[in-house]
Scaffold this active site. Sequence first.
Site, short mmCIF file in Angstrom:
data_model
loop_
_atom_site.label_atom_id
_atom_site.label_comp_id
_atom_site.label_asym_id
_atom_site.label_seq_id
_atom_site.Cartn_x
_atom_site.Cartn_y
_atom_site.Cartn_z
N HIS A 18 1.06 -1.38 -0.10
CA HIS A 18 0.00 0.52 -0.23
C HIS A 18 0.34 1.36 0.31
CE1 HIS A 18 -3.01 -2.42 1.95
NE2 HIS A 18 -3.45 -2.46 1.17
N LYS A 42 -17.12 -6.23 8.59
CA LYS A 42 -16.03 -7.07 8.61
C LYS A 42 -15.92 -6.51 10.62
CE LYS A 42 -12.21 -6.16 5.45
NZ LYS A 42 -11.66 -6.57 4.97
N ARG A 91 -2.37 -6.34 -8.37
CA ARG A 91 -0.98 -7.25 -7.68
C ARG A 91 -1.73 -8.80 -8.45
NH1 ARG A 91 -2.86 -8.78 -1.34
NH2 ARG A 91 -5.01 -8.70 -2.70
N SER A 129 -2.90 -7.56 2.34
CA SER A 129 -2.93 -7.08 4.75
C SER A 129 -4.30 -8.69 5.51
CB SER A 129 -4.57 -6.07 4.91
OG SER A 129 -3.47 -4.88 4.16
#
Length: 156
Positions: A18, A42, A91, A129
């Site tokens: 990031h 979440k 990615r 993450s």
Amino acid sequence: MSRIAVFPGSFDPITIGHYDIVQRALPLFDKIVVAIGQNSNKKYLFSLEKRLHFLDRLFEDEPKVERNAYKGLTTDFCKTENANYLLRGIRSSADFEYEKTIAQLNKDLNPAIETVFLMSAPQYSHISSSIVREILLNNGKVHQFLPAKIHEMMVV
């Protein structure tokens, strides 16, 4: 008109990938708002306050980077920030397919928004993450996946 970008994410935690995306995007924009989206469904490892503190520390010497948190649609948050750009890191091809769909939906919601994709640097393309959280939860070493300032804050 200023070129303002929002870089949205949960940043739980913010990774070296990031950080690299933000650093590489700085020449492209007048301001980048690293924005923590809040999702009540979440479960996070780090509190919102801790993640905001991570961002404050990480970008304390970068005047073009601001941090914020928001609830609701990212496109609505962009309006509050006068941002016409969304910054996203890619990615893999799977990331691209997902992000392309989100970018198209965001464009439908707000035609003034352009999504700018930056490819992850190859040395960071395997870092996420969620993987870092899993390593942390199992007492593994994560220093190589985090910016040094963030890692220092975790071991203190």
